[in-house]
Design an enzyme around this catalytic site. Structure first.
Site, short mmCIF file in Angstrom:
data_model
loop_
_atom_site.label_atom_id
_atom_site.label_comp_id
_atom_site.label_asym_id
_atom_site.label_seq_id
_atom_site.Cartn_x
_atom_site.Cartn_y
_atom_site.Cartn_z
N GLU A 127 1.38 15.58 -18.16
CA GLU A 127 0.60 15.38 -19.38
C GLU A 127 -0.43 14.27 -19.19
OE1 GLU A 127 4.11 16.85 -22.45
OE2 GLU A 127 3.23 14.84 -22.71
N ILE A 157 -3.03 20.82 -14.05
CA ILE A 157 -2.22 22.03 -13.91
C ILE A 157 -2.84 22.98 -12.88
CG2 ILE A 157 -1.12 23.94 -15.12
CD1 ILE A 157 -0.22 21.04 -15.93
N GLY A 245 9.72 22.22 -4.63
CA GLY A 245 8.34 21.76 -4.59
C GLY A 245 8.14 20.67 -3.56
N ARG A 271 -15.05 14.22 24.43
CA ARG A 271 -15.96 13.10 24.21
C ARG A 271 -15.80 12.08 25.33
NH1 ARG A 271 -19.98 9.95 23.22
NH2 ARG A 271 -19.89 8.47 21.47
N ILE A 340 -10.48 8.43 15.88
CA ILE A 340 -10.71 8.97 17.22
C ILE A 340 -12.04 9.71 17.28
CG2 ILE A 340 -9.90 10.75 18.85
CD1 ILE A 340 -7.03 9.82 18.14
N GLY A 342 -14.60 9.00 15.47
CA GLY A 342 -15.71 8.10 15.19
C GLY A 342 -16.59 8.67 14.09
N GLU A 366 3.85 16.10 -6.76
CA GLU A 366 5.29 16.41 -6.80
C GLU A 366 6.15 15.14 -6.84
OE1 GLU A 366 6.49 19.21 -7.39
OE2 GLU A 366 4.87 20.59 -6.88
N THR A 368 5.21 10.83 -7.35
CA THR A 368 4.56 9.84 -6.49
C THR A 368 5.58 9.25 -5.52
OG1 THR A 368 5.06 7.99 -7.97
CG2 THR A 368 3.02 9.21 -8.40
N GLU A 370 6.09 6.27 -4.86
CA GLU A 370 6.75 5.10 -5.43
C GLU A 370 8.02 5.51 -6.18
OE1 GLU A 370 2.96 4.07 -4.07
OE2 GLU A 370 3.47 5.66 -5.48
#
Length: 388
Positions: A127, A157, A245, A271, A340, A342, A366, A368, A370
């Site tokens: 929400e 959503i 999930g 490279r 890598i 650059g 799904e 956080t 934390e």
């Protein structure tokens, strides 16, 4: 006539997905990301492949696959274009909740169309005032005869614009404590004028997928669409679904990280600086070694969680660990891949730039990271082997 082993069947399905990704998804991923256009033609092909019914039981029209195969599919698709997995991500949370908590009549009414993709599902949970604090959601559903009247709005959503059927979480008891005991889950279908799609959200990454605001103004849901036909059980139902999930988000993170690593290791061999490929420089070799090792660790955590889910165990600890670690590693690896490359990794024509923008979705989506750390710690503290 020979019968396939589960491993052979899994290999066949994953190879089918790899072929689809290589032929159909990879050539158009950059354009859909740049223009933020939803690849409806690819989604139709995903329906034809049965990907909307990966874990739906065969008796309801699905493939009835295990969560290890489910994770492999999400990993492979995310290597090419992580956004395309969004079309089936929360869709599968919805089918999981219906499969495990719906009545037999509800399963037969909704699952066949969801498994075939004739109906595209989603999860109307988050929400505007909060995502992580599910227990205090504000959308209400009041009983009125044979219907519930829903009011409020949902935010962020997935499938909001093009989906048509949603697992909607709403408050059916305003006074009960603790608050999570007053939440119910409904199957909400578009069509009623009280169900409106608000604005489309312009995102940093995870582009090429409809992410919207949903608005409910006296939206009427049949009482028969209350999952399990019993009020105030929605919190537990959706938390169980979110375990799956977190498996799919962890698998997405592994896929994006793997794609970034593969781009980096190829580039490092092409490279040249100071007369040699940069892959010969120890500083770059150390990065490559760490990237590959962390990705493999994340992959093993993810498939361990999937295997435990397949065995029927409670896996909120394992899925939390897998999602936490895999998503953080994805963020690290995509940054290292850009370093890598650059300057070439910083421009739009490089897929590494897209991987870097997509990575934060797995960190904040799904649940956080934390809050997942708190979930993990609380589960560990409940373990009998750690009691003092």
């Amino acid at each position: 006539m020979t019968t396939q082993t589960p491993e052979e069947a899994r290999s066949q399905i994953v190879n089918m997905v790899k072929d689809f990704v290589r032929r159909e998804v990879e050539p158009v991923a950059a354009q859909h990301d740049l223009e933020d256009t939803v690849p409806l033609d690819l989604i139709d092909k995903m329906k034809d492949l049965g990907l909307f019914g990966i874990t739906v039981p065969e008796e309801y029209g699905g493939m009835g696959l295990d969560y290890t195969t489910f994770a492999l599919i999400f990993e492979e698709m995310s290597k090419a274009f992580m956004s395309i997995t969004g079309a089936i991500g929360t869709h599968h949370i919805m089918t999981y909740v219906l499969t495990h908590y719906g009545t037999e009549e509800q399963k037969r009414q909704f699952l066949p169309d969801l498994a075939s993709g004739r109906k595209r599902g989603g999860l109307a949970l988050t929400e505007p005032g909060g995502g992580t604090d599910v227990a205090n959601l504000q959308v209400t559903a009041d009983k009125d005869g044979e219907e519930y009247v829903v009011n409020g709005s949902k935010m962020f959503i997935t499938n909001g614009r093009y989906g048509d059927t949603f697992l909607l979480l709403a408050r059916t008891n305003r006074t009960v404590e603790p608050r999570h005991r007053g939440i119910s889950a409904f199957i909400a279908e578009k069509g009623d004028p009280g169900f409106k799609v608000g604005r489309d959200l312009d995102k940093l990454g995870y582009r090429g997928l409809d992410t919207c605001e949903l608005i409910f103004e006296d939206f009427r849901v049949p009482a028969d669409n209350l999952v399990g036909l019993e009020e105030n059980l929605g919190f537990g139902q959706v938390m169980s679904g979110l375990e799956t999930g977190r498996i799919n988000v962890a698998a997405r993170a592994v896929g994006v990280a793997q794609a970034a690593f593969e781009a980096a290791i190829r580039y490092s061999q092409q490279r040249e600086t100071f007369g040699v490929p940069i892959s010969q420089h120890q500083a770059v070799q150390l990065k490559l070694a760490d990237m590959a090792t962390k990705i493999q660790a994340a992959r093993l955590l993810t498939y361990d969680a999937a295997a435990k889910k397949d065995s029927g165990e409670r896996v909120d600890l394992e899925t939390g660990m897998a999602k936490l670690f895999a998503s953080e590693i994805c963020g690290e690896v995509t940054m290292e891949a850009m370093r890598i490359h650059g300057g070439y990794g910083y421009i739009k024509e490089s897929p590494v730039e897209r991987y870097y923008r997509d990575a934060p979705l797995m960190i904040i989506g799904e649940g956080t990271n934390e809050i997942l750390r708190l979930v993990i710690a609380r589960q560990l503290l409940r373990r009998p082997e750690y009691q003092v």
